[in-house]
Design a protein around this motif. Structure first.
Motif, PDB file in Angstrom:
ATOM      1  N   ASP A 187       0.886  -0.993   0.035  1.00  0.00           N
ATOM      2  CA  ASP A 187      -0.216  -0.013   0.019  1.00  0.00           C
ATOM      3  C   ASP A 187       0.763   1.248  -0.025  1.00  0.00           C
ATOM      4  O   ASP A 187       0.628   2.020  -0.820  1.00  0.00           O
ATOM      5  N   ASN A 188       1.801   1.444   0.929  1.00  0.00           N
ATOM      6  CA  ASN A 188       2.855   2.524   1.062  1.00  0.00           C
ATOM      7  C   ASN A 188       3.776   2.518  -0.458  1.00  0.00           C
ATOM      8  O   ASN A 188       3.859   3.906  -0.932  1.00  0.00           O
ATOM      9  N   PHE A 189       4.128   1.657  -0.997  1.00  0.00           N
ATOM     10  CA  PHE A 189       4.673   1.553  -2.151  1.00  0.00           C
ATOM     11  C   PHE A 189       4.000   1.914  -3.250  1.00  0.00           C
ATOM     12  O   PHE A 189       4.336   3.030  -3.986  1.00  0.00           O
ATOM     13  N   GLY A 190       2.566   1.655  -3.475  1.00  0.00           N
ATOM     14  CA  GLY A 190       1.670   2.190  -4.472  1.00  0.00           C
ATOM     15  C   GLY A 190       1.486   3.798  -4.339  1.00  0.00           C
ATOM     16  O   GLY A 190       1.427   4.286  -5.244  1.00  0.00           O
ATOM     17  N   ASN A 242       1.387   9.380   7.665  1.00  0.00           N
ATOM     18  CA  ASN A 242       0.390   9.374   8.804  1.00  0.00           C
ATOM     19  C   ASN A 242      -0.740   8.278   8.463  1.00  0.00           C
ATOM     20  O   ASN A 242      -0.917   8.058   7.318  1.00  0.00           O
ATOM     21  N   PRO A 243      -1.530   7.987   9.525  1.00  0.00           N
ATOM     22  CA  PRO A 243      -2.876   7.384   9.546  1.00  0.00           C
ATOM     23  C   PRO A 243      -3.709   7.698   8.349  1.00  0.00           C
ATOM     24  O   PRO A 243      -4.385   6.789   7.753  1.00  0.00           O
ATOM     25  N   ASP A 244      -3.788   9.032   7.899  1.00  0.00           N
ATOM     26  CA  ASP A 244      -4.768   9.336   6.968  1.00  0.00           C
ATOM     27  C   ASP A 244      -4.075   8.894   5.525  1.00  0.00           C
ATOM     28  O   ASP A 244      -4.802   9.017   4.440  1.00  0.00           O
ATOM     29  N   GLY A 245      -2.903   8.612   5.255  1.00  0.00           N
ATOM     30  CA  GLY A 245      -2.328   8.146   4.216  1.00  0.00           C
ATOM     31  C   GLY A 245      -1.868   9.051   3.104  1.00  0.00           C
ATOM     32  O   GLY A 245      -1.475   8.811   1.920  1.00  0.00           O
ATOM     33  N   THR A 269      -0.852  12.538   4.320  1.00  0.00           N
ATOM     34  CA  THR A 269       0.379  13.561   5.040  1.00  0.00           C
ATOM     35  C   THR A 269       1.302  12.702   5.655  1.00  0.00           C
ATOM     36  O   THR A 269       1.521  11.431   6.021  1.00  0.00           O
ATOM     37  N   PHE A 270       2.414  13.394   6.088  1.00  0.00           N
ATOM     38  CA  PHE A 270       3.633  12.883   6.452  1.00  0.00           C
ATOM     39  C   PHE A 270       4.141  13.629   7.633  1.00  0.00           C
ATOM     40  O   PHE A 270       3.957  15.055   7.890  1.00  0.00           O
ATOM     41  N   THR A 271       4.817  13.134   8.631  1.00  0.00           N
ATOM     42  CA  THR A 271       5.547  13.577   9.809  1.00  0.00           C
ATOM     43  C   THR A 271       7.109  13.381   9.399  1.00  0.00           C
ATOM     44  O   THR A 271       7.606  12.517   9.110  1.00  0.00           O
ATOM     45  N   ILE A 272       7.722  14.702   9.395  1.00  0.00           N
ATOM     46  CA  ILE A 272       9.102  14.859   8.913  1.00  0.00           C
ATOM     47  C   ILE A 272       9.865  14.960  10.155  1.00  0.00           C
ATOM     48  O   ILE A 272       9.749  15.901  10.914  1.00  0.00           O
ATOM     49  N   GLU A 273      10.582  14.033  10.503  1.00  0.00           N
ATOM     50  CA  GLU A 273      11.629  14.223  11.631  1.00  0.00           C
ATOM     51  C   GLU A 273      13.019  14.099  11.183  1.00  0.00           C
ATOM     52  O   GLU A 273      13.480  13.289  10.650  1.00  0.00           O
ATOM     53  N   VAL A 274      13.491  15.340  11.674  1.00  0.00           N
ATOM     54  CA  VAL A 274      15.185  15.189  11.565  1.00  0.00           C
ATOM     55  C   VAL A 274      15.725  15.173  12.984  1.00  0.00           C
ATOM     56  O   VAL A 274      15.603  15.552  14.029  1.00  0.00           O
ATOM     57  N   GLU A 275      16.720  14.090  12.984  1.00  0.00           N
ATOM     58  CA  GLU A 275      17.481  13.515  14.140  1.00  0.00           C
ATOM     59  C   GLU A 275      18.668  14.456  14.395  1.00  0.00           C
ATOM     60  O   GLU A 275      19.272  15.084  13.420  1.00  0.00           O
ATOM     61  N   GLU A 276      19.178  14.116  15.542  1.00  0.00           N
ATOM     62  CA  GLU A 276      20.372  14.865  15.845  1.00  0.00           C
ATOM     63  C   GLU A 276      21.461  14.657  14.849  1.00  0.00           C
ATOM     64  O   GLU A 276      21.712  13.344  14.512  1.00  0.00           O
ATOM     65  N   PRO A 277      22.358  15.303  14.499  1.00  0.00           N
ATOM     66  CA  PRO A 277      23.463  15.212  13.550  1.00  0.00           C
ATOM     67  C   PRO A 277      24.322  14.072  14.463  1.00  0.00           C
ATOM     68  O   PRO A 277      24.353  13.971  15.618  1.00  0.00           O
ATOM     69  N   ILE A 278      24.914  13.005  13.666  1.00  0.00           N
ATOM     70  CA  ILE A 278      25.808  12.059  14.194  1.00  0.00           C
ATOM     71  C   ILE A 278      27.404  12.640  14.622  1.00  0.00           C
ATOM     72  O   ILE A 278      27.774  13.179  13.195  1.00  0.00           O
ATOM     73  N   PRO A 279      27.798  12.514  15.609  1.00  0.00           N
ATOM     74  CA  PRO A 279      29.061  12.935  15.896  1.00  0.00           C
ATOM     75  C   PRO A 279      30.171  12.438  14.889  1.00  0.00           C
ATOM     76  O   PRO A 279      29.978  11.303  14.510  1.00  0.00           O
ATOM     77  N   HIS A 280      31.314  13.260  14.523  1.00  0.00           N
ATOM     78  CA  HIS A 280      32.285  12.778  13.758  1.00  0.00           C
ATOM     79  C   HIS A 280      33.204  12.051  14.772  1.00  0.00           C
ATOM     80  O   HIS A 280      33.862  12.358  15.472  1.00  0.00           O
ATOM     81  N   LYS A 339       6.894  -1.072  10.744  1.00  0.00           N
ATOM     82  CA  LYS A 339       7.302  -2.038   9.787  1.00  0.00           C
ATOM     83  C   LYS A 339       6.849  -1.966   8.455  1.00  0.00           C
ATOM     84  O   LYS A 339       7.536  -2.323   7.484  1.00  0.00           O
ATOM     85  N   GLY A 340       5.385  -1.652   8.289  1.00  0.00           N
ATOM     86  CA  GLY A 340       4.983  -1.472   7.026  1.00  0.00           C
ATOM     87  C   GLY A 340       5.051  -0.351   6.032  1.00  0.00           C
ATOM     88  O   GLY A 340       4.719  -0.317   4.905  1.00  0.00           O
ATOM     89  N   GLN A 341       6.203   0.262   6.482  1.00  0.00           N
ATOM     90  CA  GLN A 341       6.288   1.539   5.629  1.00  0.00           C
ATOM     91  C   GLN A 341       7.707   1.610   5.069  1.00  0.00           C
ATOM     92  O   GLN A 341       8.380   2.536   4.437  1.00  0.00           O
ATOM     93  N   TRP A 342       8.771   0.600   5.509  1.00  0.00           N
ATOM     94  CA  TRP A 342       9.814  -0.056   4.903  1.00  0.00           C
ATOM     95  C   TRP A 342      10.038  -0.551   3.648  1.00  0.00           C
ATOM     96  O   TRP A 342       8.813  -1.642   3.724  1.00  0.00           O
TER      97      TRP A 342
END
Length: 305
Positions: A88-91, A248-251, A253-264, A286-289
């Protein structure tokens, strides 16, 4: 452990065959027909088609193989539910991609968040390069389009398709979402490096099988993984930032999350952090990968040591 085989040269450009032309025209006809529907109807319609038709015909077998590799004791009911979710997500992602301007307008309205967003704002203000690393998860073009609309210079690396006609259509539609784009291989390498050195933000997907990479655990299983994102971050003093667009559950829209930068630190340690980040996201949704890639090809069951 590193693969020592020399990297192969870039393949010769594919020549347009009759089969390529027919395949592309059929795909274009399906896309054109679905796009007659309003956006809010075409996206779930394509999700339904992939879930109910293409999933059983062509997708679910590979999804199941990968799920059994990672979760050998997963109950069948959960396996089936994930297969439905992935298809479903792929389509939905497929038709969103081919609805470029419509999709980009919607993506621009999402409000990004996460603990790393302030770091992106600072890097943009300072002209510091950023390597953005995501996965085939949710819809990765949602964050690319959103950050571009926010005023960030976000470039993307893409893998050219073997069908020249389909590739031309594919590049045109992803360029309508956000630019610039760089083809994987020597053709786009010099432009990509200039873009990064000029302070651009380069978007990469780090969950491909990479024959010449390092064995790094992904979802608890060793997988050949590229370390190039971390190496670029170290070489060009760029931030290395994981980020994701979760559907998101509505199919729609999206929640965009930016994580902390990875230390060098070093390339392998930083790549492990990227894989750990993506693994956490997949475990939560799991169903979104896209469980369709041969992510664990040629990998042992456990890493050495």
């Amino acid at each position: 452990m590193t693969r020592t085989t020399a990297a192969p040269p870039d393949p010769a450009p594919a020549r347009l065959s009759v089969r390529h032309w027919i395949d592309d025209r059929l795909t274009a006809a399906v896309i054109g027909t679905v796009k007659l529907l309003p956006y809010h109807r075409r996206v779930p319609a394509m999700g339904w088609f992939f879930r109910r038709v293409l999933g059983p015909l062509a997708l679910n077998r590979r999804i199941r193989q990968n799920l059994r590799h990672v979760f050998p004791d997963m109950p069948e009911a959960e396996v089936s539910a994930i297969c439905h979710g992935v298809a479903d997500n792929f389509g939905r992602s497929f038709i969103e991609l081919h609805s470029g301007p419509d999709f980009a307008r919607r993506a621009a309205t999402f409000e990004p968040g996460g603990p790393g967003l302030a770091a992106l704002d600072r890097a943009h203000a300072e002209g510091r390069p950023v390597i953005l690393v995501s996965a085939h998860f949710g819809n990765y073009d949602a964050w690319r389009s959103n950050l571009s609309a926010r005023g960030f210079r976000v470039g993307g690396l893409y893998m050219p398709m073997t069908n020249p006609a389909a590739n031309a259509r594919y590049v045109a539609t992803i360029e309508s979402i956000a630019r610039p784009l760089f083809p994987r291989g020597s053709e786009g390498l010099s432009d990509m490096i200039r873009f990064v050195k000029s302070g651009g933000m380069l978007g990469l997907l780090g969950d491909h099988y990479m024959a010449h990479g390092e064995l790094v655990d992904f979802l608890g299983k060793p997988a050949w993984t590229a370390t190039s994102a971390a190496k670029m971050a170290l070489k060009y003093k760029a931030l290395l930032v994981p980020l994701y667009a979760t559907r998101n559950p509505d199919g729609l829209t999206f929640t965009i999350e930016v994580e902390e930068p990875i230390p060098h630190t070093d390339a392998l340690t930083m790549t492990r952090a990227l894989n750990d980040s993506a693994s956490r996201k997949v475990m939560a949704h799991k169903g979104q990968w896209f469980w369709l890639h041969r992510r664990w090809k040629h990998a042992p069951e456990t890493t050495a040591g």
